[in-house]
Structures are given as C-alpha cells and as structure tokens.
Write a protein that holds these residues in place. Structure first.
Motif, PDB file in Angstrom:
ATOM      1  N   LYS A 108       0.820  -1.209   0.000  1.00  0.00           N
ATOM      2  CA  LYS A 108       0.000   0.000   0.000  1.00  0.00           C
ATOM      3  C   LYS A 108       0.859   1.266   0.000  1.00  0.00           C
ATOM      4  O   LYS A 108       1.951   1.314   0.563  1.00  0.00           O
ATOM      5  N   ASN A 109       0.334   2.280  -0.648  1.00  0.00           N
ATOM      6  CA  ASN A 109       0.919   3.609  -0.585  1.00  0.00           C
ATOM      7  C   ASN A 109       0.556   4.201   0.774  1.00  0.00           C
ATOM      8  O   ASN A 109      -0.601   4.503   1.047  1.00  0.00           O
ATOM      9  N   ASN A 110       1.558   4.325   1.630  1.00  0.00           N
ATOM     10  CA  ASN A 110       1.326   4.797   2.989  1.00  0.00           C
ATOM     11  C   ASN A 110       2.415   5.809   3.346  1.00  0.00           C
ATOM     12  O   ASN A 110       3.599   5.488   3.341  1.00  0.00           O
ATOM     13  N   HIS A 111       2.001   7.012   3.660  1.00  0.00           N
ATOM     14  CA  HIS A 111       2.947   8.086   3.937  1.00  0.00           C
ATOM     15  C   HIS A 111       3.928   7.723   5.048  1.00  0.00           C
ATOM     16  O   HIS A 111       5.096   8.129   5.028  1.00  0.00           O
ATOM     17  N   ASP A 112       3.487   6.944   6.017  1.00  0.00           N
ATOM     18  CA  ASP A 112       4.325   6.604   7.164  1.00  0.00           C
ATOM     19  C   ASP A 112       5.353   5.524   6.857  1.00  0.00           C
ATOM     20  O   ASP A 112       6.369   5.413   7.556  1.00  0.00           O
ATOM     21  N   THR A 113       5.077   4.707   5.842  1.00  0.00           N
ATOM     22  CA  THR A 113       5.983   3.590   5.549  1.00  0.00           C
ATOM     23  C   THR A 113       6.617   3.652   4.164  1.00  0.00           C
ATOM     24  O   THR A 113       7.468   2.823   3.843  1.00  0.00           O
ATOM     25  N   ASN A 114       6.227   4.601   3.334  1.00  0.00           N
ATOM     26  CA  ASN A 114       6.787   4.691   1.984  1.00  0.00           C
ATOM     27  C   ASN A 114       8.302   4.847   2.009  1.00  0.00           C
ATOM     28  O   ASN A 114       8.850   5.592   2.833  1.00  0.00           O
ATOM     29  N   LYS A 115       8.956   4.161   1.093  1.00  0.00           N
ATOM     30  CA  LYS A 115      10.405   4.286   0.973  1.00  0.00           C
ATOM     31  C   LYS A 115      10.773   5.541   0.185  1.00  0.00           C
ATOM     32  O   LYS A 115      11.767   6.198   0.462  1.00  0.00           O
ATOM     33  N   TYR A 116       9.969   5.828  -0.825  1.00  0.00           N
ATOM     34  CA  TYR A 116      10.187   7.010  -1.645  1.00  0.00           C
ATOM     35  C   TYR A 116       9.151   8.072  -1.271  1.00  0.00           C
ATOM     36  O   TYR A 116       8.146   7.775  -0.644  1.00  0.00           O
ATOM     37  N   ASP A 117       9.395   9.274  -1.670  1.00  0.00           N
ATOM     38  CA  ASP A 117       8.477  10.368  -1.350  1.00  0.00           C
ATOM     39  C   ASP A 117       7.185  10.212  -2.145  1.00  0.00           C
ATOM     40  O   ASP A 117       7.096  10.610  -3.302  1.00  0.00           O
TER      41      ASP A 117
END
Length: 227
Positions: free
Chosen positions: A200-209
C-alpha cells in the motif's frame, strides 16, 4: 705427459671452484620459482574458483523440469520502470522502452512460454476501456504477468478489478492510488495464485516520497501440460 695431465687436472679443479663460488654468491641473492609454458605465455596457472552458475532471469534458484522460471519487478516510484522475465526472456523493461505508467501486462502461452501479447495501460489519465478490451482477449491457458508503475489504480473500475481477480489475484480489488503490485496468474486458473505481492501507498511507511518501495517476485510456475 705427466706434467700435461697435472695441468689439465688443475684447470678442471679451478673451473669447478670458480663455478661454485659464482653460484653461491649470485644465487644467494636471487629467489626462483618454477615457470611453466602456460604462465610464460600469459595464462595464469593459479586455480580459479568455478564460475558461478547464473540461473534463468538471474534468479537465486534454478527451476525443475516442466516449469517456467520467472521474475517480475515493479516500478520504483515514477522514475524506474518495471521489468518482467520468463525463462530468460525479458518481455518488458525500461531498456526495451516498452513499459508505461499504470499496469504493464504480458500474456504468454502456458505450454511453451511464447509471448502472446503485451501492453501498458495508463491508470491515472488513460481509458480503462483499453484495459478491459485487453483482458477480455486473454485466452484460456495463458499465463498473465503484471507489474505496476507509478499509479496502477485510479482508473480501475469494478469490472476491471473483477477480471483481474478472476486471473487469480487476491489484491486486485484492493489496489489504490500509487500502490505497488506484482502478479503472475492465469486465465482459467482455479483458486488464487501464490505469485503475488502488494504494498500500500502509505505516507508513514513509503520508501520514496509518495511511493512505496519496489516489489519483486521470482519463482517457478508449472507449465500447462497438453493432454
């Protein structure tokens, strides 16, 4: 005659003593190693490690008979495109310049592994009808390889999600904006495919911005055996 013989003996003795003196003086300062013809010609005689066997698609393990080796890698953010390989043949990649934003899909013959069709579908600003038409044309017995790039889901509708689910996906119904997804399924597959990853696209866990990290799956998928 006796004098001549004596002189010859002294000459031989002198030669031996001189040779010995030269050898002990010179060789004391020089180290030697055996040189064979191969090394003299420029070929190293030092044993080398056995060349590492490279498996198909660069996978960690080889696959047994009657299976296809595969590797699918998702895109990295909106910068590096995805790639998909089956039995050492790369169907889609950034190097081949045949990938695009959204869903990248290749279909192959489940018996011989030959490519049938491939296309990229823009799921952010494209038309989902193009994807539906492609999915409807997949023949029973075909393997389907899918890799996401950037955004795989904004334009997906319920019908498209259902068709992807029928190929064996467990996550097609959950795909969201900028999620990462890699999948190998098949038309006519009974049950769910074990070859799938979703992040999932998750702001808290994303590797990239703004994007999750790259996903990669590899393995061995059984060939469809003709009866």
């Amino acid at each position: 005659m006796r004098l001549t013989g004596m002189l010859r003996g002294l000459a031989v003795l002198f030669t031996l003593v001189t040779t010995w003196f030269f050898a002990t003086t010179y060789f004391h300062h020089v180290s030697f190693k055996s040189v064979n013809l191969r090394s003299w010609l420029g070929s190293s005689d030092t044993p080398t490690k056995a060349a590492k066997v490279r498996n198909k698609c660069g996978n960690q393990k080889s696959c047994p008979e009657n299976t296809f080796t595969f590797k699918i890698i998702s895109g990295a953010a909106n910068v590096v495109g995805p790639s998909m390989c089956l039995d050492n043949v790369v169907f889609m990649s950034a190097v081949k310049n045949n990938i695009g934003r959204g869903l990248n899909i290749a279909t192959v013959n489940g018996t011989n592994g030959h490519l049938i069709s491939m296309a990229a579908f823009d799921m952010y600003s494209g038309d989902v009808k193009d994807l539906l038409k492609f999915l409807e044309g997949i023949k029973t017995g075909s393997l389907v390889l899918i890799a996401s790039y950037d955004d795989p889901a904004t334009k997906l509708n319920d019908k498209a999600r259902q068709m992807l689910t029928e190929l064996g996906s467990s996550y097609a119904g959950k795909l969201g904006f900028r999620d990462n997804w890699v999948f190998l399924g098949g038309k006519g597959l009974k049950g769910k495919s074990p070859f799938e990853q979703h992040l999932k696209n998750n702001h808290d866990t994303n590797k990239y911005d703004g994007w999750p990290e790259v996903l990669e799956i590899e393995g061995c998928v059984p060939k469809k055996m003709d009866k």
